[in-house]
Design a protein around this motif. Structure first.
Motif, PDB file in Angstrom:
ATOM      1  N   ARG A  42      65.810  64.086  64.516  1.00  0.00           N
ATOM      2  CA  ARG A  42      65.319  62.719  64.309  1.00  0.00           C
ATOM      3  C   ARG A  42      64.851  62.042  65.595  1.00  0.00           C
ATOM      4  NH1 ARG A  42      63.551  62.918  59.814  1.00  0.00           N
ATOM      5  NH2 ARG A  42      63.363  60.644  59.824  1.00  0.00           N
ATOM      6  N   ASP A  43      64.762  62.795  66.690  1.00  0.00           N
ATOM      7  CA  ASP A  43      64.314  62.203  67.954  1.00  0.00           C
ATOM      8  C   ASP A  43      62.789  62.029  67.946  1.00  0.00           C
ATOM      9  OD1 ASP A  43      66.880  62.209  68.919  1.00  0.00           O
ATOM     10  OD2 ASP A  43      66.691  64.191  69.861  1.00  0.00           O
ATOM     11  N   PRO A  44      62.267  61.101  68.743  1.00  0.00           N
ATOM     12  CA  PRO A  44      60.808  60.947  68.869  1.00  0.00           C
ATOM     13  C   PRO A  44      60.216  62.024  69.782  1.00  0.00           C
ATOM     14  CG  PRO A  44      61.923  59.340  70.235  1.00  0.00           C
ATOM     15  CD  PRO A  44      63.003  60.058  69.468  1.00  0.00           C
ATOM     16  N   TYR A  45      58.917  62.246  69.650  1.00  0.00           N
ATOM     17  CA  TYR A  45      58.231  63.312  70.382  1.00  0.00           C
ATOM     18  C   TYR A  45      57.050  62.750  71.171  1.00  0.00           C
ATOM     19  CZ  TYR A  45      60.656  66.844  67.551  1.00  0.00           C
ATOM     20  OH  TYR A  45      61.601  67.641  66.967  1.00  0.00           O
ATOM     21  N   PRO A  46      56.696  63.402  72.292  1.00  0.00           N
ATOM     22  CA  PRO A  46      55.439  63.060  72.971  1.00  0.00           C
ATOM     23  C   PRO A  46      54.253  63.617  72.188  1.00  0.00           C
ATOM     24  CG  PRO A  46      56.499  64.898  74.089  1.00  0.00           C
ATOM     25  CD  PRO A  46      57.456  64.447  73.010  1.00  0.00           C
ATOM     26  N   VAL A  47      53.045  63.163  72.541  1.00  0.00           N
ATOM     27  CA  VAL A  47      51.848  63.545  71.779  1.00  0.00           C
ATOM     28  C   VAL A  47      50.722  63.988  72.712  1.00  0.00           C
ATOM     29  CG1 VAL A  47      50.170  62.851  70.018  1.00  0.00           C
ATOM     30  CG2 VAL A  47      52.426  61.776  70.065  1.00  0.00           C
ATOM     31  N   LEU A  48      50.074  65.090  72.327  1.00  0.00           N
ATOM     32  CA  LEU A  48      48.828  65.533  72.963  1.00  0.00           C
ATOM     33  C   LEU A  48      47.687  65.305  71.981  1.00  0.00           C
ATOM     34  CD1 LEU A  48      46.931  67.100  74.910  1.00  0.00           C
ATOM     35  CD2 LEU A  48      47.738  69.216  73.804  1.00  0.00           C
ATOM     36  N   TYR A  49      46.657  64.571  72.426  1.00  0.00           N
ATOM     37  CA  TYR A  49      45.440  64.379  71.642  1.00  0.00           C
ATOM     38  C   TYR A  49      44.410  65.397  72.162  1.00  0.00           C
ATOM     39  CZ  TYR A  49      47.710  60.210  69.933  1.00  0.00           C
ATOM     40  OH  TYR A  49      48.611  59.342  69.332  1.00  0.00           O
ATOM     41  N   LEU A  50      44.029  66.333  71.304  1.00  0.00           N
ATOM     42  CA  LEU A  50      43.281  67.527  71.716  1.00  0.00           C
ATOM     43  C   LEU A  50      41.935  67.592  70.996  1.00  0.00           C
ATOM     44  CD1 LEU A  50      43.354  70.237  73.301  1.00  0.00           C
ATOM     45  CD2 LEU A  50      44.449  71.249  71.281  1.00  0.00           C
ATOM     46  N   GLN A  51      40.843  67.693  71.763  1.00  0.00           N
ATOM     47  CA  GLN A  51      39.506  67.624  71.192  1.00  0.00           C
ATOM     48  C   GLN A  51      38.718  68.929  71.310  1.00  0.00           C
ATOM     49  OE1 GLN A  51      40.185  64.844  69.241  1.00  0.00           O
ATOM     50  NE2 GLN A  51      37.948  65.045  69.248  1.00  0.00           N
TER      51      GLN A  51
ATOM     52  N   ARG B  89      51.981  60.363  76.536  1.00  0.00           N
ATOM     53  CA  ARG B  89      50.694  60.626  75.899  1.00  0.00           C
ATOM     54  C   ARG B  89      49.836  61.473  76.838  1.00  0.00           C
ATOM     55  NH1 ARG B  89      50.070  55.194  75.347  1.00  0.00           N
ATOM     56  NH2 ARG B  89      51.112  54.326  73.495  1.00  0.00           N
ATOM     57  N   ALA B  90      49.211  62.507  76.242  1.00  0.00           N
ATOM     58  CA  ALA B  90      48.284  63.357  76.992  1.00  0.00           C
ATOM     59  C   ALA B  90      46.998  63.485  76.193  1.00  0.00           C
ATOM     60  CB  ALA B  90      48.890  64.737  77.236  1.00  0.00           C
ATOM     61  N   MET B  91      45.911  63.778  76.892  1.00  0.00           N
ATOM     62  CA  MET B  91      44.645  64.044  76.213  1.00  0.00           C
ATOM     63  C   MET B  91      43.948  65.200  76.909  1.00  0.00           C
ATOM     64  SD  MET B  91      41.468  61.537  75.179  1.00  0.00           S
ATOM     65  CE  MET B  91      40.128  62.191  74.168  1.00  0.00           C
ATOM     66  N   ALA B  92      43.333  66.071  76.095  1.00  0.00           N
ATOM     67  CA  ALA B  92      42.589  67.211  76.629  1.00  0.00           C
ATOM     68  C   ALA B  92      41.451  67.537  75.672  1.00  0.00           C
ATOM     69  CB  ALA B  92      43.502  68.422  76.819  1.00  0.00           C
TER      70      ALA B  92
ATOM     71  N   GLN C  67      45.529  57.854  91.208  1.00  0.00           N
ATOM     72  CA  GLN C  67      45.872  59.207  91.638  1.00  0.00           C
ATOM     73  C   GLN C  67      47.384  59.392  91.746  1.00  0.00           C
ATOM     74  OE1 GLN C  67      43.725  60.069  95.244  1.00  0.00           O
ATOM     75  NE2 GLN C  67      41.726  59.539  94.351  1.00  0.00           N
ATOM     76  N   LYS C  68      48.063  58.340  92.172  1.00  0.00           N
ATOM     77  CA  LYS C  68      49.517  58.428  92.328  1.00  0.00           C
ATOM     78  C   LYS C  68      50.228  58.441  90.988  1.00  0.00           C
ATOM     79  CE  LYS C  68      53.389  56.163  94.679  1.00  0.00           C
ATOM     80  NZ  LYS C  68      53.801  55.028  95.551  1.00  0.00           N
ATOM     81  N   GLU C  69      49.716  57.650  90.032  1.00  0.00           N
ATOM     82  CA  GLU C  69      50.402  57.527  88.748  1.00  0.00           C
ATOM     83  C   GLU C  69      50.021  58.615  87.745  1.00  0.00           C
ATOM     84  OE1 GLU C  69      49.615  53.602  87.327  1.00  0.00           O
ATOM     85  OE2 GLU C  69      51.045  52.653  88.729  1.00  0.00           O
ATOM     86  N   GLN C  70      48.904  59.290  87.975  1.00  0.00           N
ATOM     87  CA  GLN C  70      48.495  60.347  87.051  1.00  0.00           C
ATOM     88  C   GLN C  70      49.408  61.554  87.236  1.00  0.00           C
ATOM     89  OE1 GLN C  70      46.492  59.326  85.000  1.00  0.00           O
ATOM     90  NE2 GLN C  70      45.508  61.013  83.933  1.00  0.00           N
ATOM     91  N   ARG C  71      50.061  61.972  86.145  1.00  0.00           N
ATOM     92  CA  ARG C  71      51.039  63.057  86.242  1.00  0.00           C
ATOM     93  C   ARG C  71      50.380  64.434  86.319  1.00  0.00           C
ATOM     94  NH1 ARG C  71      56.155  62.087  84.668  1.00  0.00           N
ATOM     95  NH2 ARG C  71      56.467  64.099  85.689  1.00  0.00           N
TER      96      ARG C  71
ATOM     97  N   GLU D 220      46.096  53.009  81.295  1.00  0.00           N
ATOM     98  CA  GLU D 220      47.387  52.474  80.839  1.00  0.00           C
ATOM     99  C   GLU D 220      47.944  53.245  79.644  1.00  0.00           C
ATOM    100  OE1 GLU D 220      44.394  50.577  78.113  1.00  0.00           O
ATOM    101  OE2 GLU D 220      44.478  51.211  80.222  1.00  0.00           O
ATOM    102  N   LEU D 221      47.111  54.145  79.043  1.00  0.00           N
ATOM    103  CA  LEU D 221      47.537  54.861  77.834  1.00  0.00           C
ATOM    104  C   LEU D 221      47.890  56.322  78.074  1.00  0.00           C
ATOM    105  CD1 LEU D 221      44.981  53.543  75.166  1.00  0.00           C
ATOM    106  CD2 LEU D 221      47.320  52.761  75.594  1.00  0.00           C
ATOM    107  N   PHE D 222      47.312  56.953  79.123  1.00  0.00           N
ATOM    108  CA  PHE D 222      47.479  58.401  79.299  1.00  0.00           C
ATOM    109  C   PHE D 222      47.871  58.728  80.739  1.00  0.00           C
ATOM    110  CE2 PHE D 222      44.293  57.709  76.018  1.00  0.00           C
ATOM    111  CZ  PHE D 222      44.741  58.515  74.980  1.00  0.00           C
TER     112      PHE D 222
END
Length: 480
Positions: A267-276, A358-361, A413-417, A379-381
């Motif tokens: 029942r834990d929440p999950y991270p999300v990858l938005y993949l195109q 949140r990730a996007m690729a 650049q510093k905040e982008q993981r 602020e979103l990814f």
């Protein structure tokens, strides 16, 4: 009358390699069996020339491969390839290899080959005046005894059948009545194929069907299939087809969601990858062609990746002009993702909120959409991946690339993981990738950059996602 002469009178030649112990002995044997001049007995090109220019019907039976494989190795493979190449261009030449796949081809038994190569064996019902009868119609991608791939299809009354792969056209031969075959001298991997029957573009139900080139399209998967995307005996995630109302397009749109195994129980929440996907494809591409679900299943089973949702939507956003014509507006997708898709996913699924989760690729066109979206909404990814990827947007008239200014900022650049870039060394768009290299270097933008053997295709993109997924949502920032 000698056995060789009796065979040749019937138009039949038997080649049995079982007792042959060396390369030199093999060519002496071929010289006698094929009646080659002594000076040409060890030249595969001349064996090919003799067979391709021969008149009359010739049927060559090949036996004894397994018993000679260890002794002759690649020399035997060269002879078999030469025979098949001659068969492909010689109307009255047929090659019959009377042997099963040798023990080194265990990959043929893997269920992924059945799923991805789709060489079907189905009973086909035929109507007669009395009652329906069936005959065994083996059609699709198959393999010769020596492991060489070929396609076999039935087209009654056809005059000409061809298969186009890239810029090359491969002609079929009618090897039996209404049965057409073509040998494919291709390396293992994924290939889109275009089938032409009597010069008309056709779609075969006996080859896998995906969506590419902005239409349903056949493709083939030639083995051996790499282990990382094989369908294995591991826990499998779900593939869910969702519908959502889009305020941006004014239509009901669809997306596909990969849900990791254990989602319902945990029942834990999950991270999300938005993949195109790329140009001409749709939200199904990463599943049918990309095998991202199998890749993720296997990574999770080995504890190499963090469990996550993967959301795949249709980036080929269509709009209408004032004249009522449909046009592609791929630049609308970032807006649709932010305003429609993310709120829909975060309302329906248990997901973690915040840019860190949140990730996007995306690949090709999808990489442009990823670059625009992540830079426009930092602020979103916090995680970004470009596969055969373009940082700059060059589609459409006078594209605006001002969004890239944010990448020059020290805070961004510093905040982008993670900023991941992957590309094939033979990609046709290498010049654009090189320009992006210069942009990153001049602006000291840190990125993980990987090169692969291959072009602008799924063989490279599958490797990109395999390497990208384990880096996502980790506590430590991946090193450039």
């Amino acid at each position: 009358m000698k056995e060789n002469e009796r065979e040749k009178e019937k138009g039949m030649i038997k080649l049995n390699f079982a007792g042959i112990g060396s390369r030199e002995e093999m060519y002496r044997y071929l010289q006698g069996k094929l009646n080659l001049p002594e000076s040409k007995g060890d030249n595969l090109d001349n064996i090919y020339a003799m067979l391709s220019e021969a008149s009359g019907k010739i049927h060559i039976i090949v036996e004894g491969l397994a018993k000679s494989r260890k002794r002759l190795g690649s020399n035997l493979d060269g002879v078999l390839k030469t025979l098949r190449d001659a068969e492909a261009v010689t109307e009255n030449l047929t090659i019959e290899v009377r042997e099963q796949i040798e023990a080194g081809k265990e990959w043929m038994d893997n269920p992924a080959v059945v799923e991805q190569s789709c060489a079907y064996s189905r009973p086909v019902m035929v109507e007669t005046d009395e009652k329906p009868v069936s005959h065994n119609s083996q059609e699709g991608l198959m393999y010769r005894a020596e492991g060489r791939p070929y396609v076999r299809l039935r087209y009654p009354n056809a005059m000409n059948v061809q298969l186009q792969i890239g810029d090359i056209m491969y002609p079929f031969l009618e090897t039996e009545k209404d049965v057409w075959t073509v040998d494919l001298p291709l390396d293992a991997g994924f290939y889109y194929v275009h089938l032409y029957v009597d010069n008309c573009l056709a779609l075969s139900p006996f080859l896998p069907v995906g969506y590419g080139f902005a239409r349903p399209v056949n493709y083939i998967e030639i083995g051996p299939v790499p282990e990382f995307f094989q369908m294995k005996d591991v826990p499998h995630g779900d593939i869910r087809h969702e519908y959502y109302n889009s305020a941006v397009t004014g239509r009901t749109e669809t997306c596909i969601v990969y849900v990791p195994p254990g989602y319902e129980e945990n029942r834990d929440p999950y991270p999300v990858l938005y993949l195109q996907h790329g140009f001409g494809e749709n939200e199904r591409g990463w599943v049918w062609q990309g095998k991202v679900n199998h890749i993720m299943d296997n990574l999770l089973a080995r504890e190499k990746a963090v469990p996550m949702l993967i959301v795949m939507a249709n980036g080929m956003v269509m709009d209408e002009t004032a004249e009522g014509e449909s046009i592609l507006r791929h630049n609308l997708f970032p807006e649709e993702l932010v305003e429609d898709i993310i709120p829909f996913i975060e309302k329906k699924y248990r997901v973690k909120a915040g840019r860190e989760f949140r990730a996007m690729a995306g690949l090709s066109m999808g990489s442009m959409q990823t670059s625009v979206t992540v830079c426009s909404h930092p602020e979103l990814f916090a995680w970004e991946g470009l596969f055969s990827g373009f940082m700059h947007n060059f589609m459409g008239n006078n594209p605006d690339n001002s969004f890239l200014a944010v990448m020059k900022e020290e805070r961004f650049q510093k905040e982008q993981r993670l900023f991941f870039r992957g590309m094939g060394r033979q990609d046709e768009f290498w010049e654009q990738f090189a320009e992006d290299d210069v942009f990153c270097e001049e602006n000291k933008i840190p990125c993980v950059r990987k090169e692969y053997e291959g072009g602008h295709d799924w063989n490279v993109w599958r490797q990109c996602i395999r390497d990208f997924l384990p880096m996502l949502f980790q506590e430590k920032k991946p090193l450039p």
